[in-house]
Design an enzyme around this catalytic site. Structure first.
Site, PDB file in Angstrom:
ATOM      1  N   SER A 138     -49.176   8.455 -10.562  1.00  0.00           N
ATOM      2  CA  SER A 138     -47.741   8.758 -11.050  1.00  0.00           C
ATOM      3  C   SER A 138     -46.903   9.471 -10.635  1.00  0.00           C
ATOM      4  O   SER A 138     -47.990  10.605  -9.627  1.00  0.00           O
ATOM      5  CB  SER A 138     -47.795   8.774 -12.657  1.00  0.00           C
ATOM      6  OG  SER A 138     -46.632   8.762 -12.808  1.00  0.00           O
ATOM      7  N   TYR A 151     -49.728  13.538 -21.022  1.00  0.00           N
ATOM      8  CA  TYR A 151     -49.574  12.875 -19.482  1.00  0.00           C
ATOM      9  C   TYR A 151     -49.349  13.266 -18.639  1.00  0.00           C
ATOM     10  O   TYR A 151     -50.609  13.611 -17.126  1.00  0.00           O
ATOM     11  CB  TYR A 151     -48.824  11.569 -20.267  1.00  0.00           C
ATOM     12  CG  TYR A 151     -48.568  10.501 -19.456  1.00  0.00           C
ATOM     13  CD1 TYR A 151     -49.584   9.350 -19.294  1.00  0.00           C
ATOM     14  CD2 TYR A 151     -47.965  10.658 -17.906  1.00  0.00           C
ATOM     15  CE1 TYR A 151     -49.297   8.536 -18.411  1.00  0.00           C
ATOM     16  CE2 TYR A 151     -47.880   9.443 -16.336  1.00  0.00           C
ATOM     17  CZ  TYR A 151     -48.395   8.817 -17.156  1.00  0.00           C
ATOM     18  OH  TYR A 151     -48.434   7.464 -16.662  1.00  0.00           O
TER      19      TYR A 151
END
Length: 260
Positions: A138, A151
């Site tokens: 990501s 996260y």
């Protein structure tokens, strides 16, 4: 992955929906035989029936379960030509207010899940070499946002894993591809919270899957999709204090959940 792909074996984690499902569909259309991993058995079996693959329900955060599954799969197929580490979960909370169990779970799924799968299936990848590993990371792996600290931390760790193993596995004939998506609209990662103008930057899982297939064809290594998210990580690395000051000034920040 040039040449005839028909019959070659690929294992895709987090394949029950979203990016993982689209990658599996794309690889199946190229003739690869997919072994699909995810927790949701019903969704996984439906996709396996659709593409002629195999369903192997498993929680990648459970190291013993992953090792047991790998033993079973490698008994059937000693050579694996591609491992796609896609399994992931969101973590839209800060380190200060997130539930402790959630913080641990995010790290186990997003980071350790990839570690356990790579270690467990490495004998098959070595037997199938030249082989490939795709890690769906990501842009959060490079840009730290306070509203999604757990996260972001898990994706930083996954990025480090991908970069370190890319160097380690190359001499074994195994290429590692690090794919860093930006905002992607999926069932598990809805992006409806983004303000109107930002919605233009949201892409679908099909675009990420197409990018992954192109990366395999061209041996791209580490890439960002869409490309225009790339400079954000570079800027934060070069100007960390400026980023921290700017983020601290935003009293009411939107919560940023990540890639998929």
């Amino acid at each position: 992955m040039g040449g005839d792909l028909a019959g070659k074996r690929v294992l895709v984690t987090g394949a029950s929906s979203g990016i993982g499902a689209e990658i599996a569909r794309g690889l199946s259309r190229r003739g690869m035989r997919c072994v699909l991993m995810a927790r949701r058995e019903d969704r996984l079996q439906a996709l396996a029936d659709e593409i002629g693959g195999e369903s192997e329900p498993c929680d990648v955060a459970d190291r013993a379960a992953v090792e047991k599954l790998a033993t079973r799969v490698l008994e059937r197929y000693p050579a694996i030509h591609l491992l796609v580490n896609n399994a992931g979960m969101p973590g839209r909370a800060t380190f200060l207010d997130a539930d402790p169990d959630t913080i641990e779970r995010v790290m186990r799924v997003n980071y350790l899940g990839g570690v356990w799968c790579l270690r467990a299936f490495l004998p098959g990848l070595r037997a199938g070499a030249p082989a490939d590993v795709v890690n769906i990371v990501s842009v959060a792996g490079e840009v730290a946002f306070p509203p999604s600290g757990p996260y972001t931390a898990s994706k930083h760790a996954q990025l480090a894993l991908s970069r370190a193993t890319a160097a380690q596995l190359r001499p074994l004939g195994i290429r590692v591809h690090t794919v860093k998506p930006g905002f992607v609209e999926t069932e598990g990662f809805p992006q409806s919270w983004l303000p109107g103008p930002a919605q233009r930057a949201v892409i679908g899982p099909e675009q990420v899957a197409e990018h992954v297939l192109a990366s395999l064809d061209r041996g791209r290594g580490e890439t960002t999709v869409p490309w225009y998210y790339g400079p954000a990580g570079t800027l934060q690395s070069l100007l960390p204090n400026v980023f921290a000051w700017a983020l601290a000034r935003r009293a009411n920040q939107p919560r940023i959940g990540g890639r998929t």
